[in-house]
Design a protein around this motif. Structure first.
Motif, PDB file in Angstrom:
ATOM      1  N   ILE A  50       0.840  -1.206   0.000  1.00 41.06           N
ATOM      2  CA  ILE A  50       0.000   0.000   0.000  1.00 41.06           C
ATOM      3  C   ILE A  50       0.871   1.250   0.000  1.00 41.06           C
ATOM      4  N   ALA A  51       1.892   1.277   0.843  1.00 41.89           N
ATOM      5  CA  ALA A  51       2.764   2.450   0.927  1.00 41.89           C
ATOM      6  C   ALA A  51       3.480   2.711  -0.397  1.00 41.89           C
ATOM      7  N   ALA A  52       3.854   1.652  -1.099  1.00 37.28           N
ATOM      8  CA  ALA A  52       4.561   1.803  -2.373  1.00 37.28           C
ATOM      9  C   ALA A  52       3.668   2.391  -3.453  1.00 37.28           C
ATOM     10  N   GLN A  53       2.354   2.215  -3.320  1.00 37.89           N
ATOM     11  CA  GLN A  53       1.425   2.627  -4.375  1.00 37.89           C
ATOM     12  C   GLN A  53       0.733   3.955  -4.110  1.00 37.89           C
ATOM     13  N   ILE A  54       0.952   4.568  -2.985  1.00 36.86           N
ATOM     14  CA  ILE A  54       0.168   5.727  -2.575  1.00 36.86           C
ATOM     15  C   ILE A  54       0.069   6.808  -3.653  1.00 36.86           C
ATOM     16  N   LEU A  55       1.149   7.262  -4.213  1.00 33.11           N
ATOM     17  CA  LEU A  55       1.036   8.366  -5.145  1.00 33.11           C
ATOM     18  C   LEU A  55       1.581   8.072  -6.543  1.00 33.11           C
ATOM     19  N   PRO A  56       2.775   7.559  -6.695  1.00 37.42           N
ATOM     20  CA  PRO A  56       3.390   7.598  -8.027  1.00 37.42           C
ATOM     21  C   PRO A  56       2.776   6.668  -9.061  1.00 37.42           C
ATOM     22  N   ILE A  57       2.170   5.589  -8.657  1.00 38.23           N
ATOM     23  CA  ILE A  57       1.745   4.559  -9.601  1.00 38.23           C
ATOM     24  C   ILE A  57       0.706   5.055 -10.603  1.00 38.23           C
ATOM     25  N   GLY A  58      -0.348   5.692 -10.136  1.00 32.10           N
ATOM     26  CA  GLY A  58      -1.455   6.050 -11.010  1.00 32.10           C
ATOM     27  C   GLY A  58      -1.227   7.250 -11.908  1.00 32.10           C
ATOM     28  N   LEU A  59      -0.276   8.102 -11.589  1.00 33.19           N
ATOM     29  CA  LEU A  59      -0.130   9.351 -12.322  1.00 33.19           C
ATOM     30  C   LEU A  59       0.178   9.156 -13.805  1.00 33.19           C
ATOM     31  N   LEU A  60       1.143   8.341 -14.126  1.00 32.85           N
ATOM     32  CA  LEU A  60       1.522   8.163 -15.529  1.00 32.85           C
ATOM     33  C   LEU A  60       0.439   7.445 -16.320  1.00 32.85           C
ATOM     34  N   GLY A  61      -0.149   6.416 -15.721  1.00 32.68           N
ATOM     35  CA  GLY A  61      -1.232   5.709 -16.398  1.00 32.68           C
ATOM     36  C   GLY A  61      -2.422   6.620 -16.653  1.00 32.68           C
ATOM     37  N   ALA A  62      -2.786   7.425 -15.636  1.00 40.38           N
ATOM     38  CA  ALA A  62      -3.903   8.355 -15.797  1.00 40.38           C
ATOM     39  C   ALA A  62      -3.613   9.370 -16.898  1.00 40.38           C
ATOM     40  N   ALA A  63      -2.373   9.813 -17.007  1.00 37.42           N
ATOM     41  CA  ALA A  63      -2.009  10.772 -18.064  1.00 37.42           C
ATOM     42  C   ALA A  63      -2.233  10.171 -19.450  1.00 37.42           C
ATOM     43  N   VAL A  64      -1.886   8.916 -19.617  1.00 32.74           N
ATOM     44  CA  VAL A  64      -2.087   8.242 -20.907  1.00 32.74           C
ATOM     45  C   VAL A  64      -3.577   8.133 -21.222  1.00 32.74           C
ATOM     46  N   TYR A  65      -4.369   7.705 -20.227  1.00 34.96           N
ATOM     47  CA  TYR A  65      -5.813   7.584 -20.431  1.00 34.96           C
ATOM     48  C   TYR A  65      -6.447   8.955 -20.704  1.00 34.96           C
ATOM     49  N   TYR A  66      -5.967   9.999 -20.023  1.00 32.57           N
ATOM     50  CA  TYR A  66      -6.491  11.354 -20.228  1.00 32.57           C
ATOM     51  C   TYR A  66      -6.233  11.816 -21.660  1.00 32.57           C
ATOM     52  N   ARG A  67      -5.006  11.615 -22.138  1.00 29.74           N
ATOM     53  CA  ARG A  67      -4.664  12.017 -23.520  1.00 29.74           C
ATOM     54  C   ARG A  67      -5.519  11.281 -24.541  1.00 29.74           C
TER      55      ARG A  67
END
Length: 123
Positions: A50-67
């Motif tokens: 859980i601690a490893a996933q708190i912030l960095p994991i979703g940002l790049l994937g979300a950026a791709v989906y947003y584009r």
């Protein structure tokens, strides 16, 4: 409250409970690897996941989906509310003195089997 809002909150709540209990996300890979390959305690591995996933994991994937135009921010925010609450409840449950690491391993195994059967048997 609308049906859609309730459904989105329940999705977030269910995902949050699973995330709080089992570290879902990387939990299907990271938690078993830490427990089975590294010999870490189940609860310790879950907390670390859980601690490893708190912030960095979703940002790049979300950026791709947003584009690609594949994000509904309104739905994402509503689900996030459920995730916050559900993750808290899942973590609180998993860390009760009467819930042993052995019990968590068994609950996690049942969860994975249920998901696997659902994928295999239901169209």
């Amino acid at each position: 409250m609308s049906n859609l809002l309730i459904q989105l909150l329940l999705i977030g709540l269910a995902a949050g409970v699973a995330g709080g209990m089992f570290g879902i996300g990387g939990g299907a890979i990271m938690v078993p690897a830490m427990v089975l390959l590294m010999g870490l305690d189940q609860k310790f591995a879950t907390g670390t996941s859980i601690a490893a996933q708190i912030l960095p994991i979703g940002l790049l994937g979300a950026a791709v989906y947003y584009r690609s135009g594949n994000i509904n921010f309104k739905y994402a925010v509503i689900i996030a509310v459920g995730l916050l609450v559900g993750n808290l409840f899942g973590a609180m449950f998993a860390n009760q003195p009467f819930i042993s690491s052995e019990t968590m391993k068994k609950l996690y195994g049942v969860f994975l089997l249920a998901i696997g059967f659902r994928y295999l048997l239901v169209r």
